[in-house]
Design an enzyme around this catalytic site. Structure first.
Site, PDB file in Angstrom:
ATOM      1  N   ASN A   6      12.011  -5.516  13.640  1.00 38.43           N
ATOM      2  CA  ASN A   6      11.743  -5.954  12.272  1.00 38.43           C
ATOM      3  C   ASN A   6      12.702  -5.173  11.378  1.00 38.43           C
ATOM      4  OD1 ASN A   6      10.790  -6.583   9.762  1.00 38.43           O
ATOM      5  ND2 ASN A   6       8.670  -5.927  10.151  1.00 38.43           N
ATOM      6  N   ARG A  10      11.635 -10.447  13.724  1.00 41.27           N
ATOM      7  CA  ARG A  10      10.830 -11.025  12.644  1.00 41.27           C
ATOM      8  C   ARG A  10      11.789 -11.475  11.538  1.00 41.27           C
ATOM      9  NH1 ARG A  10       8.119  -8.085   7.664  1.00 41.27           N
ATOM     10  NH2 ARG A  10       6.950  -9.832   6.864  1.00 41.27           N
ATOM     11  N   HIS A  68       3.317 -13.999   6.071  1.00 42.21           N
ATOM     12  CA  HIS A  68       2.349 -13.404   7.014  1.00 42.21           C
ATOM     13  C   HIS A  68       1.884 -14.434   8.053  1.00 42.21           C
ATOM     14  CE1 HIS A  68       1.007 -10.545   3.534  1.00 42.21           C
ATOM     15  NE2 HIS A  68       1.904  -9.925   4.286  1.00 42.21           N
ATOM     16  N   ASN A  92      -0.719  -3.845   2.108  1.00 41.06           N
ATOM     17  CA  ASN A  92       0.009  -3.636   0.850  1.00 41.06           C
ATOM     18  C   ASN A  92       0.308  -4.964   0.198  1.00 41.06           C
ATOM     19  OD1 ASN A  92       0.416  -0.967   0.147  1.00 41.06           O
ATOM     20  ND2 ASN A  92       1.852  -0.703   1.840  1.00 41.06           N
ATOM     21  N   GLY A  93       0.881  -5.858   1.009  1.00 42.21           N
ATOM     22  CA  GLY A  93       0.992  -7.261   0.610  1.00 42.21           C
ATOM     23  C   GLY A  93      -0.278  -7.940   1.098  1.00 42.21           C
ATOM     24  N   ARG A 111       1.947  -5.663  -6.480  1.00 44.39           N
ATOM     25  CA  ARG A 111       2.310  -7.002  -6.965  1.00 44.39           C
ATOM     26  C   ARG A 111       1.170  -7.611  -7.764  1.00 44.39           C
ATOM     27  NH1 ARG A 111       4.082  -9.226  -1.193  1.00 44.39           N
ATOM     28  NH2 ARG A 111       5.108  -7.290  -0.583  1.00 44.39           N
ATOM     29  N   ASP A 164      -2.680   2.523  -3.357  1.00 47.74           N
ATOM     30  CA  ASP A 164      -3.336   2.682  -2.058  1.00 47.74           C
ATOM     31  C   ASP A 164      -4.841   2.472  -2.197  1.00 47.74           C
ATOM     32  OD1 ASP A 164      -4.591   3.801   0.283  1.00 47.74           O
ATOM     33  OD2 ASP A 164      -2.684   4.784   0.721  1.00 47.74           O
ATOM     34  N   MET A 165      -5.366   1.514  -1.440  1.00 46.65           N
ATOM     35  CA  MET A 165      -6.784   1.168  -1.582  1.00 46.65           C
ATOM     36  C   MET A 165      -7.707   2.354  -1.273  1.00 46.65           C
ATOM     37  SD  MET A 165      -9.021  -0.828  -2.570  1.00 46.65           S
ATOM     38  CE  MET A 165      -8.348  -2.436  -2.911  1.00 46.65           C
ATOM     39  N   ARG A 166      -7.253   3.292  -0.415  1.00 46.78           N
ATOM     40  CA  ARG A 166      -8.103   4.466  -0.132  1.00 46.78           C
ATOM     41  C   ARG A 166      -8.335   5.270  -1.413  1.00 46.78           C
ATOM     42  NH1 ARG A 166      -4.517   5.495   5.069  1.00 46.78           N
ATOM     43  NH2 ARG A 166      -3.086   4.657   3.551  1.00 46.78           N
ATOM     44  N   GLY A 206      -4.020  -3.562   6.861  1.00 47.76           N
ATOM     45  CA  GLY A 206      -4.455  -2.216   6.469  1.00 47.76           C
ATOM     46  C   GLY A 206      -5.800  -2.147   5.768  1.00 47.76           C
ATOM     47  N   GLU A 223      -8.684  -4.314   7.896  1.00 45.63           N
ATOM     48  CA  GLU A 223      -9.162  -3.705   9.145  1.00 45.63           C
ATOM     49  C   GLU A 223      -9.921  -2.407   8.901  1.00 45.63           C
ATOM     50  OE1 GLU A 223      -5.774  -3.267  11.822  1.00 45.63           O
ATOM     51  OE2 GLU A 223      -5.122  -5.276  11.262  1.00 45.63           O
ATOM     52  N   ASN A 224      -9.552  -1.697   7.824  1.00 45.62           N
ATOM     53  CA  ASN A 224     -10.077  -0.334   7.653  1.00 45.62           C
ATOM     54  C   ASN A 224     -11.117  -0.144   6.568  1.00 45.62           C
ATOM     55  OD1 ASN A 224      -8.348   1.025   9.628  1.00 45.62           O
ATOM     56  ND2 ASN A 224      -6.705   0.365   8.267  1.00 45.62           N
ATOM     57  N   GLU A 244       1.395  -8.640  14.963  1.00 43.63           N
ATOM     58  CA  GLU A 244       2.529  -9.552  14.782  1.00 43.63           C
ATOM     59  C   GLU A 244       3.596  -9.318  15.842  1.00 43.63           C
ATOM     60  OE1 GLU A 244       2.002  -8.016  10.839  1.00 43.63           O
ATOM     61  OE2 GLU A 244       2.871  -9.839  10.014  1.00 43.63           O
TER      62      GLU A 244
HETATM   63  P1  ADP Z   1       1.884  -3.553   4.863  1.00 43.57           P
HETATM   64  O1  ADP Z   1       1.595  -4.734   3.982  1.00 43.57           O
HETATM   65  O2  ADP Z   1       2.840  -2.586   4.258  1.00 43.57           O
HETATM   66  O3  ADP Z   1       2.161  -3.922   6.317  1.00 43.57           O
HETATM   67  P2  ADP Z   1      -0.611  -2.446   5.873  1.00 43.57           P
HETATM   68  O4  ADP Z   1      -1.180  -3.689   6.450  1.00 43.57           O
HETATM   69  O5  ADP Z   1      -0.186  -1.377   6.797  1.00 43.57           O
HETATM   70  O6  ADP Z   1       0.540  -2.748   4.838  1.00 43.57           O
HETATM   71  O7  ADP Z   1      -1.676  -1.861   4.854  1.00 43.57           O
HETATM   72  C1  ADP Z   1      -1.411  -0.675   4.160  1.00 43.57           C
HETATM   73  C2  ADP Z   1      -2.523  -0.439   3.195  1.00 43.57           C
HETATM   74  O8  ADP Z   1      -3.773  -0.372   3.897  1.00 43.57           O
HETATM   75  C3  ADP Z   1      -2.412   0.907   2.494  1.00 43.57           C
HETATM   76  O9  ADP Z   1      -1.680   0.826   1.325  1.00 43.57           O
HETATM   77  C4  ADP Z   1      -3.855   1.228   2.185  1.00 43.57           C
HETATM   78  O10 ADP Z   1      -4.115   0.815   0.865  1.00 43.57           O
HETATM   79  C5  ADP Z   1      -4.667   0.376   3.106  1.00 43.57           C
HETATM   80  N1  ADP Z   1      -5.567   1.176   3.943  1.00 43.57           N
HETATM   81  C6  ADP Z   1      -5.318   1.810   5.101  1.00 43.57           C
HETATM   82  N2  ADP Z   1      -6.417   2.463   5.542  1.00 43.57           N
HETATM   83  C7  ADP Z   1      -7.402   2.230   4.645  1.00 43.57           C
HETATM   84  C8  ADP Z   1      -8.769   2.621   4.513  1.00 43.57           C
HETATM   85  N3  ADP Z   1      -9.359   3.392   5.419  1.00 43.57           N
HETATM   86  N4  ADP Z   1      -9.444   2.176   3.442  1.00 43.57           N
HETATM   87  C9  ADP Z   1      -8.865   1.410   2.524  1.00 43.57           C
HETATM   88  N5  ADP Z   1      -7.591   1.005   2.579  1.00 43.57           N
HETATM   89  C10 ADP Z   1      -6.857   1.413   3.611  1.00 43.57           C
END
Ligand code: ADP
Length: 401
Positions: free
Chosen positions: A7, A91, A180, A211-212, A241, A283-285, A331, A334-335, A385
């Site tokens: 990628n 990709r 995606h 992120n996206g 975005r 960052d959602m965390r 991200g 899943e989390n 992916e």
């Molecule tokens: P990309 O679009 O860059 O591929 P990812 O799918 O890896 O992104 O997602 C990244 C995002 O996932 C991070 O910016 C973060 O906000 C979010 N993330 C990761 N772990 C957690 C978590 N435990 N709780 C909430 N958000 C999370």
């Protein structure tokens, strides 16, 4: 057969190598800061600890050579020689309406990807650099390109056309393409397997939120609508975005703030979304932490994010006239149990009911989080992916033999 998946970005290159007899990833890694001094290569073999190397990597050909060095390294490598790699899969973000499926790279394909530079100026030129870098290092290896847009090529005209003068579609190919796609395709298939029903019989809303972020309405295994548009800016609110907004805002703000096209593009792509509303993070965390501590800007960012996500889910249920499964991936999907909980708790009109305990479980496996009584299955499916790219590469190269 071993397949290397690449990628390539403008200043980065991510890779993963698969043994396709078992579909196992032998190693993964990334090169960052290509073209800058102190480029970084992180190599993660599956049999031992990751290694990080800092050096000067001025262009993609050197990046690929360094990756091949690592893959064949006596200690951290996973193959004995480059000859063990049978094919490379790339990709590619934008396939436009030229590419409806993955293809083996030849001169015509390269010209096609190049003709789409205007539609994906940040991505397609970088992917071409990746393809050329592989050619330079492994001159005769078969290469395959897998497009983010291909899965969405089944969208009907009513979903992909914008209600603007048609000449813009004819002259400049202005339409919805969606992105995606490889992820939406993968998680919809895994959803069907997990609930034990044929994907052809299912209506699924796939939520790829990282992120996206994008949502897809998958009916009978095919994308019938998706939230990203001609570019990955449309649709959901994302890390940086804006997602959907009144298009009249763009000329209004450009006029009032005296902004150039590049400046407004940068504002909408890099300085909007969660970052703009929270004023502190994309960052959602961190947004969730802020919300839990009662911080007002983080709370608004969180609420807007969930509200918009839920509205999109609702609209795709309406688009398909029903839904069998909603699946969360990437991200955030899943989390973040808390995002899933807040999104699903106001989908009761659909009969959605998630089990709070199942929702809390962290796992790399696909799993149901809905209760047995729920009228809609709700799942978490970790996306993959790279595996999809490796599979298409393996299939096309094997068929061509
Ligand atoms: P990309 O679009 O860059 O591929 P990812 O799918 O890896 O992104 O997602 C990244 C995002 O996932 C991070 O910016 C973060 O906000 C979010 N993330 C990761 N772990 C957690 C978590 N435990 N709780 C909430 N958000 C999370």
């Amino acid at each position: 057969m071993k397949v290397l998946v690449i990628n390539a970005g403008s200043s980065s290159l991510k890779y993963q190598i698969y043994d396709m007899t078992t579909e196992t990833a032998l190693a993964a890694g990334r090169v960052e800061r290509i073209g800058m001094d102190s480029s970084i290569l992180v190599h993660e073999p599956h049999h031992t600890d990751e290694v990080t190397e800092v050096s000067e990597i001025l262009e993609h050909t050197t990046a690929v050579r360094k990756v091949l060095d690592k893959l064949t390294d006596p200690e951290v490598g996973v193959i004995k020689s480059i000859e063990e790699i049978d094919a490379v899969g790339h990709r590619v973000v934008q396939g436009g309406d030229l590419f409806k499926e993955s293809v083996i790279v030849d001169a015509k394909v390269k010209a096609g990807i190049t003709s789409l530079f205007d539609l994906a100026p940040l991505h397609n030129p970088a992917h071409m650099m990746g393809i050329r870098a592989v050619e330079a290092n492994m001159p005769n290896i078969p290469q395959v390109v897998v497009f983010d847009t291909a899965f969405h090529s089944t969208m009907p005209e009513k979903a992909y056309m914008y209600a603007i003068p048609k000449v813009l579609y004819k002259k400049h190919k202005v339409r919805r393409y969606g992105f995606h796609g490889t992820s939406h395709d993968y998680v919809s298939k895994v959803t069907a397997e997990t609930i034990g029903r044929p994907v052809e019989d299912l209506k699924i809303v796939t939520c790829h939120i990282g992120n996206g972020a994008s949502l897809t309405a998958v009916e009978g295994g095919k994308s019938v609508d998706t939230s990203m548009g001609m570019t990955p800016l449309e649709g959901l609110m994302m890390g940086t975005r804006s997602g959907d907004l009144d298009p009249a805002i763009v000329p209004f703000v450009m006029m009032k703030e005296d902004l150039t096209v590049n400046e407004v593009n940068s504002m909408l792509n890099k300085h909007s979304g969660l970052l703009a509303i929270s004023g502190s993070s994309s960052d959602m965390r961190e947004i969730t932490e802020g919300m839990e501590q009662g911080e007002p800007n983080a709370t608004l960012a969180f609420e807007m994010y969930v509200y918009r996500l839920r509205k999109y889910i609702g609209s795709y249920v309406a688009a398909m006239d029903g839904v069998d499964a909603i699946v969360f991936t990437a991200g955030v999907g899943e989390n973040s149990a808390v995002i899933r909980q807040h999104t699903c708790e106001k989908l009761t009109f659909l009969g959605v009911e998630i089990d709070p305990e199942l929702n809390k479980i962290r796992s790399k496996e696909p799993r149901r989080i809905s209760t047995p009584n729920s009228k809609v299955e709700v799942l978490v499916v970790p996306t993959n992916e790279e595996l999809m790219i490796a599979r298409d590469t393996y299939r096309l190269v094997t068929e061509a033999k």
